[in-house]
Design a protein around this motif. Structure first.
Motif, PDB file in Angstrom:
ATOM      1  N   ILE A   1       0.946  -1.279   0.114  1.00 41.16           N
ATOM      2  CA  ILE A   1      -0.144   0.087   0.113  1.00 41.16           C
ATOM      3  C   ILE A   1       0.617   1.303   0.008  1.00 41.16           C
ATOM      4  O   ILE A   1       0.589   2.398  -0.898  1.00 41.16           O
ATOM      5  CB  ILE A   1      -0.830  -0.043   1.175  1.00 41.16           C
ATOM      6  N   ILE A   2       1.895   1.094   0.862  1.00 34.75           N
ATOM      7  CA  ILE A   2       2.861   2.562   0.745  1.00 34.75           C
ATOM      8  C   ILE A   2       3.600   2.715  -0.450  1.00 34.75           C
ATOM      9  O   ILE A   2       3.616   3.749  -0.775  1.00 34.75           O
ATOM     10  CB  ILE A   2       3.885   2.261   1.999  1.00 34.75           C
ATOM     11  N   PHE A   3       3.971   1.408  -0.997  1.00 35.98           N
ATOM     12  CA  PHE A   3       4.628   1.628  -2.340  1.00 35.98           C
ATOM     13  C   PHE A   3       3.718   2.348  -3.305  1.00 35.98           C
ATOM     14  O   PHE A   3       4.239   3.207  -4.174  1.00 35.98           O
ATOM     15  CB  PHE A   3       5.164   0.294  -2.564  1.00 35.98           C
ATOM     16  N   VAL A   4       2.601   1.788  -3.573  1.00 32.12           N
ATOM     17  CA  VAL A   4       1.593   2.536  -4.335  1.00 32.12           C
ATOM     18  C   VAL A   4       1.204   3.679  -4.282  1.00 32.12           C
ATOM     19  O   VAL A   4       1.264   4.526  -5.306  1.00 32.12           O
ATOM     20  CB  VAL A   4       0.337   1.430  -4.672  1.00 32.12           C
ATOM     21  N   LEU A   5       1.170   3.880  -2.973  1.00 31.36           N
ATOM     22  CA  LEU A   5       0.680   5.383  -2.687  1.00 31.36           C
ATOM     23  C   LEU A   5       2.043   6.390  -2.768  1.00 31.36           C
ATOM     24  O   LEU A   5       1.571   7.638  -3.337  1.00 31.36           O
ATOM     25  CB  LEU A   5       0.212   5.642  -1.250  1.00 31.36           C
ATOM     26  N   ALA A   6       3.135   6.027  -2.451  1.00 30.04           N
ATOM     27  CA  ALA A   6       4.230   6.909  -2.762  1.00 30.04           C
ATOM     28  C   ALA A   6       4.473   7.115  -4.070  1.00 30.04           C
ATOM     29  O   ALA A   6       4.855   8.030  -4.626  1.00 30.04           O
ATOM     30  CB  ALA A   6       5.482   6.358  -1.995  1.00 30.04           C
ATOM     31  N   ARG A   7       4.036   5.990  -5.014  1.00 23.64           N
ATOM     32  CA  ARG A   7       4.297   5.907  -6.722  1.00 23.64           C
ATOM     33  C   ARG A   7       3.203   7.295  -7.054  1.00 23.64           C
ATOM     34  O   ARG A   7       3.543   8.079  -7.868  1.00 23.64           O
ATOM     35  CB  ARG A   7       4.196   4.862  -7.146  1.00 23.64           C
ATOM     36  N   LEU A   8       2.001   7.215  -6.531  1.00 21.48           N
ATOM     37  CA  LEU A   8       1.129   7.791  -6.799  1.00 21.48           C
ATOM     38  C   LEU A   8       1.101   9.393  -6.752  1.00 21.48           C
ATOM     39  O   LEU A   8       0.690  10.387  -7.249  1.00 21.48           O
ATOM     40  CB  LEU A   8      -0.579   7.539  -6.425  1.00 21.48           C
ATOM     41  N   PHE A   9       2.168   9.634  -5.452  1.00 22.88           N
ATOM     42  CA  PHE A   9       2.551  10.953  -5.063  1.00 22.88           C
ATOM     43  C   PHE A   9       3.548  11.472  -5.720  1.00 22.88           C
ATOM     44  O   PHE A   9       4.183  12.447  -5.209  1.00 22.88           O
ATOM     45  CB  PHE A   9       2.408  11.229  -3.526  1.00 22.88           C
ATOM     46  N   GLY A  10       4.158  10.685  -6.581  1.00 25.02           N
ATOM     47  CA  GLY A  10       5.273  11.278  -7.386  1.00 25.02           C
ATOM     48  C   GLY A  10       6.598  10.676  -7.150  1.00 25.02           C
ATOM     49  O   GLY A  10       7.498  11.421  -7.578  1.00 25.02           O
ATOM     50  N   SER A  11       6.641  10.056  -6.229  1.00 26.30           N
ATOM     51  CA  SER A  11       8.052   9.052  -5.695  1.00 26.30           C
ATOM     52  C   SER A  11       8.587   8.374  -6.723  1.00 26.30           C
ATOM     53  O   SER A  11       7.895   7.609  -7.617  1.00 26.30           O
ATOM     54  CB  SER A  11       8.069   8.419  -4.512  1.00 26.30           C
ATOM     55  N   TYR A  12       9.846   8.533  -7.105  1.00 23.37           N
ATOM     56  CA  TYR A  12      10.443   7.461  -8.017  1.00 23.37           C
ATOM     57  C   TYR A  12      10.440   5.925  -7.310  1.00 23.37           C
ATOM     58  O   TYR A  12      10.079   5.713  -6.165  1.00 23.37           O
ATOM     59  CB  TYR A  12      11.997   7.787  -8.102  1.00 23.37           C
ATOM     60  N   SER A  13      10.603   5.077  -8.155  1.00 25.48           N
ATOM     61  CA  SER A  13      10.255   3.573  -7.915  1.00 25.48           C
ATOM     62  C   SER A  13      11.233   3.363  -6.624  1.00 25.48           C
ATOM     63  O   SER A  13      10.904   2.684  -5.658  1.00 25.48           O
ATOM     64  CB  SER A  13      10.707   2.746  -8.921  1.00 25.48           C
ATOM     65  N   ASP A  14      12.772   3.545  -6.637  1.00 27.78           N
ATOM     66  CA  ASP A  14      13.587   3.348  -5.682  1.00 27.78           C
ATOM     67  C   ASP A  14      13.066   4.023  -4.143  1.00 27.78           C
ATOM     68  O   ASP A  14      13.221   3.319  -3.273  1.00 27.78           O
ATOM     69  CB  ASP A  14      15.076   3.767  -5.873  1.00 27.78           C
ATOM     70  N   ASP A  15      12.848   5.432  -4.434  1.00 30.89           N
ATOM     71  CA  ASP A  15      12.270   5.983  -3.166  1.00 30.89           C
ATOM     72  C   ASP A  15      11.122   5.385  -2.595  1.00 30.89           C
ATOM     73  O   ASP A  15      10.952   5.134  -1.318  1.00 30.89           O
ATOM     74  CB  ASP A  15      12.078   7.604  -3.521  1.00 30.89           C
ATOM     75  N   ALA A  16       9.975   4.869  -3.443  1.00 30.31           N
ATOM     76  CA  ALA A  16       8.833   4.371  -2.823  1.00 30.31           C
ATOM     77  C   ALA A  16       9.093   2.971  -2.361  1.00 30.31           C
ATOM     78  O   ALA A  16       8.561   2.692  -1.126  1.00 30.31           O
ATOM     79  CB  ALA A  16       7.989   3.992  -4.053  1.00 30.31           C
ATOM     80  N   VAL A  17      10.115   2.106  -2.694  1.00 32.40           N
ATOM     81  CA  VAL A  17      10.550   1.067  -1.980  1.00 32.40           C
ATOM     82  C   VAL A  17      11.256   1.470  -0.896  1.00 32.40           C
ATOM     83  O   VAL A  17      10.884   0.542   0.064  1.00 32.40           O
ATOM     84  CB  VAL A  17      11.818   0.246  -3.070  1.00 32.40           C
ATOM     85  N   ARG A  18      12.120   2.295  -0.619  1.00 39.35           N
ATOM     86  CA  ARG A  18      12.613   2.734   0.578  1.00 39.35           C
ATOM     87  C   ARG A  18      11.707   2.972   1.555  1.00 39.35           C
ATOM     88  O   ARG A  18      11.914   2.595   2.782  1.00 39.35           O
ATOM     89  CB  ARG A  18      13.650   3.582   0.467  1.00 39.35           C
ATOM     90  N   ILE A  19      10.845   3.928   1.214  1.00 44.25           N
ATOM     91  CA  ILE A  19       9.704   4.277   2.168  1.00 44.25           C
ATOM     92  C   ILE A  19       8.810   2.931   2.601  1.00 44.25           C
ATOM     93  O   ILE A  19       8.752   2.621   3.697  1.00 44.25           O
ATOM     94  CB  ILE A  19       8.749   5.337   1.574  1.00 44.25           C
ATOM     95  N   ALA A  20       8.471   2.174   1.768  1.00 42.42           N
ATOM     96  CA  ALA A  20       7.721   0.961   2.076  1.00 42.42           C
ATOM     97  C   ALA A  20       8.654   0.243   2.998  1.00 42.42           C
ATOM     98  O   ALA A  20       7.920  -0.702   3.801  1.00 42.42           O
ATOM     99  CB  ALA A  20       7.254   0.168   0.629  1.00 42.42           C
ATOM    100  N   SER A  21       9.902  -0.134   2.494  1.00 41.70           N
ATOM    101  CA  SER A  21      10.433  -1.174   3.499  1.00 41.70           C
ATOM    102  C   SER A  21      10.763  -0.562   4.918  1.00 41.70           C
ATOM    103  O   SER A  21      11.521  -1.140   5.753  1.00 41.70           O
ATOM    104  CB  SER A  21      11.826  -1.344   2.833  1.00 41.70           C
ATOM    105  N   LEU A  22      10.607   0.951   4.943  1.00 43.26           N
ATOM    106  CA  LEU A  22      10.903   1.570   6.351  1.00 43.26           C
ATOM    107  C   LEU A  22       9.858   1.407   7.305  1.00 43.26           C
ATOM    108  O   LEU A  22       9.805   1.322   8.496  1.00 43.26           O
ATOM    109  CB  LEU A  22      11.285   3.084   6.060  1.00 43.26           C
ATOM    110  N   LEU A  23       8.498   1.424   6.702  1.00 44.81           N
ATOM    111  CA  LEU A  23       7.430   1.712   7.285  1.00 44.81           C
ATOM    112  C   LEU A  23       6.177   0.557   7.214  1.00 44.81           C
ATOM    113  O   LEU A  23       5.057   0.864   7.477  1.00 44.81           O
ATOM    114  CB  LEU A  23       6.610   2.997   7.044  1.00 44.81           C
ATOM    115  N   PRO A  24       6.634  -0.539   7.383  1.00 40.51           N
ATOM    116  CA  PRO A  24       5.695  -1.592   7.026  1.00 40.51           C
ATOM    117  C   PRO A  24       5.171  -2.221   8.415  1.00 40.51           C
ATOM    118  O   PRO A  24       4.338  -3.042   8.478  1.00 40.51           O
ATOM    119  CB  PRO A  24       6.167  -2.726   6.113  1.00 40.51           C
ATOM    120  N   GLN A  25       5.971  -1.967   9.527  1.00 35.66           N
ATOM    121  CA  GLN A  25       5.765  -2.534  10.887  1.00 35.66           C
ATOM    122  C   GLN A  25       4.490  -1.785  11.552  1.00 35.66           C
ATOM    123  O   GLN A  25       3.942  -0.608  10.935  1.00 35.66           O
ATOM    124  CB  GLN A  25       6.886  -2.398  11.600  1.00 35.66           C
ATOM    125  N   GLY A  26       4.220  -2.127  12.612  1.00 32.98           N
ATOM    126  CA  GLY A  26       3.295  -1.581  13.753  1.00 32.98           C
ATOM    127  C   GLY A  26       4.042  -0.743  14.395  1.00 32.98           C
ATOM    128  O   GLY A  26       5.171  -0.778  14.269  1.00 32.98           O
TER     129      GLY A  26
END
Length: 598
Positions: free
Chosen positions: A297-322
């Motif tokens: 979900i975070i990866f898809v939303l980050a891409r929709l809000f204009g992040s590059y693929s690598d940046d979206a992956v970094r955000i998604a891998s940083l914030l998937p936890q509770g």
């Protein structure tokens, strides 16, 4: 025991590449659930959450209101979308095993990520100000805002609650009023209060005031139904443009570090191994499912809000936890009867294990992204507050004139001074000056010394100057040191410390003063300049000798008589100078006439 565990585990895990956060959690698990040396991890966790509060305060200090406004699209766009979409999806899945009220609270609680883990990892890697770091921070900041309405939602969904619970309208009014009061206090009261405290010169009082500010603002917001972390963050933002921000940052940082480490250890201490054992297969299935769903979900939303693929992956891998605020929400839901304690324990275990796996998910994200993308990822440093190429320590009469020279040359200067009165007065004239003790490494760090090319030590006490020079030369060898010296002995002491440049505060003014006195006595301007040059050269040669042989060496370089040899009376010397000048003038006139005739 906790300190010993931190000292052993954190460096060990850092050394093997797993990060200090995972080391703290491992130490907590070993001391608590495994060895059973400490019980009551939940109580320790309650105290340790102050580490998250201090962390949010320091983050706020780095964000001016204008900077926060610039992030509004990511905060209220990307952050809101992440919470809503993740909450709806997770709640929909949980509807198959829980009743609707429990599924909603559990789903939205799991949608929150860990501010403590996310920001700690960003700080450890130095990525806080990268594009993806800013977006990750925006998501975390909105999640901190979201805990308040989620707690209100839990009150509405509860089958029973406290009889004295506030009405929704009253809760909203109190929250708005508290925020408004905090903003007004930050705007009109905090700077005068810190000025009075700074004038006392008592460092322990300043530290106490900093702790009172953070904890007091946090408790005020908690009373209003919001989170303590949110209150501390607002207080930090309000002080982001204060002249005392660097001193506050340096005072709070040690408490933040210790309490945040304690928080991670308390997460490990609070793990109920019996619950994990009895529901092992459920938890083993739930943790990777949670990480995968939120990451997607975070990866898809980050891409929709204009992040590059690598940046979206970094955000998604940083914030998937509770997140830690999930603990608060689950505890409130269990106490109000939305779901039983067993479900709350399982949810806490899922969140805790997902938090423990965060360093690994982050490493996985770094592994699958392109390292070349870092070259184009510009760091958005905010140099408006600190971090100039020149850092000046001390702003008395010497430093003030020097600063005017630099500003006239188009050079930005960051100034720190320990006099609250001088900081206030200089600020009225537009100087970028902050309250702080230049003898403290943490204050220098907060003032941006690592980005400074030259450090100007303009303090007036030799002992203070020497301490600062020793500190800067040992900790920041790449920075050039220009120092103001008190007298000849101090100049020699600074030269032995290998400063790049030193200048006695009176030598230049005395030389100019003497040259103008010679003018007044009728001496030729050119000759006066030559005399000044000669005296300056003799003084420099004598200093070089004294640096090797001692303060009383080099006496032969001193001019103890009015004129150089051969000795003549001053009146005769002036007459001789005038005669030489008249002769030179006649020769120049004769040459001019001859040239014209030719």
């Amino acid at each position: 025991m906790l300190l010993a565990g931190a000292v052993v585990a954190a460096p060990l895990f850092k050394r093997i590449g797993l990060g200090t956060v995972l080391g703290y959690i491992a130490a907590g698990i070993l001391i608590g659930p495994v060895a059973r040396l400490i019980a009551g991890g939940e109580e320790i966790l309650h105290i340790a959450e102050l580490g998250v509060v201090f962390l949010l305060f320091l983050i706020g200090l780095e964000l001016k209101p204008s900077r926060l406004w610039a992030l509004r699209r990511d905060i209220f766009g990307l952050g809101l979308s992440q919470v809503m979409l993740s909450g709806v999806v997770l709640s929909g899945i949980l509807l198959f095993i829980l009743d609707p009220a429990a599924a909603i609270i559990a789903g939205f609680g799991l949608a929150l990520s860990s501010t403590a883990f996310g920001m700690q990892i960003l700080e450890d890697t130095g990525d806080t100000n990268r594009h993806y770091g800013q977006r990750a921070f925006s998501i975390l900041l909105f999640q901190d805002l979201a805990i308040a309405p989620l707690l209100v939602l839990a009150t509405f969904l509860a089958p029973y609650g406290a009889e004295d619970a506030r009405s929704p309208a009253l809760s909203i009014a109190i929250a708005i009023g508290t925020v408004a009061a905090l903003v007004l206090a930050g705007r009109y009261l905090l700077n005068p209060i810190f000025r009075v405290i700074g004038n006392t010169g008592a460092r322990e009082v300043m530290i106490a005031a900093a702790l009172l500010l953070v904890i007091g603002s946090g408790m005020a917001m908690q009373w209003a139904g919001l989170s303590m972390a949110m209150g501390a963050f607002i207080a930090g933002v309000l002080l982001a443009e204060s002249r005392y921000r660097h001193e506050l940052e340096a005072d709070i940082e040690p408490f933040r570090g210790i309490l945040l480490g304690l928080f991670f250890m308390a997460v490990g201490l609070s793990l109920d191994l019996t619950v994990i054992q009895n529901n092992l297969w459920l938890i083993l299935a739930a943790v990777p499912a949670l990480l995968a769903i939120k990451a997607l979900i975070i990866f898809v939303l980050a891409r929709l809000f204009g992040s590059y693929s690598d940046d979206a992956v970094r955000i998604a891998s940083l914030l998937p936890q509770g997140g830690e605020f999930g603990f608060v929400l689950f505890s409130a839901a269990a106490s109000s009867g939305i779901f039983p304690d067993r479900i709350a324990s399982i949810l806490v275990a899922i969140v805790t294990i997902s938090m423990a796996l965060t360093p690994l998910t982050r490493r996985f994200g770094d592994w699958i992204t392109s390292s070349a993308a870092w070259d184009d990822d510009v760091i958005e440093e905010d140099f408006a507050d600190a971090g100039s190429e020149v850092l000046m320590i001390g702003f008395s009469r010497f430093g003030q004139i020097t600063a005017q020279m630099l500003l006239a040359g188009g050079v930005e200067v960051t100034v720190i001074d320990l006099s609250a009165e001088r900081v206030t007065q200089a600020g009225k004239f537009g100087f970028r000056i902050y309250y702080g003790d230049g003898c403290r490494k943490d204050v220098l760090e907060a003032a941006g010394i690592r980005r400074a090319k030259i450090v100007l030590v303009c303090t007036h006490l030799p002992s203070i100057t020497n301490r600062i020079v020793d500190l800067v030369s040992s900790e920041y060898p790449n920075a050039k040191i220009y120092a103001r010296s008190w007298d000849r002995a101090h100049a020699i002491a600074l030269r032995k410390r290998n400063v790049d440049f030193e200048l006695r505060e009176t030598v230049e003014s005395a030389l100019v003063f003497g040259r103008h006195t010679l003018y007044a006595l009728g001496l030729d301007e050119r000759l006066a300049h030559e005399i000044e040059k000669d005296v300056r050269q003799r003084d420099e040669e004598r200093l070089a000798i004294q640096q090797v042989e001692g303060l009383f060496a080099g006496q032969e370089k001193m001019l103890t008589s009015p004129v150089p040899e051969p000795l003549i009376e001053p009146k005769k010397r002036r007459e001789a100078a005038r005669a030489a000048q008249e002769k030179a003038t006649k020769e120049d006139s004769s040459d001019t006439k001859q040239t014209a005739a030719e």
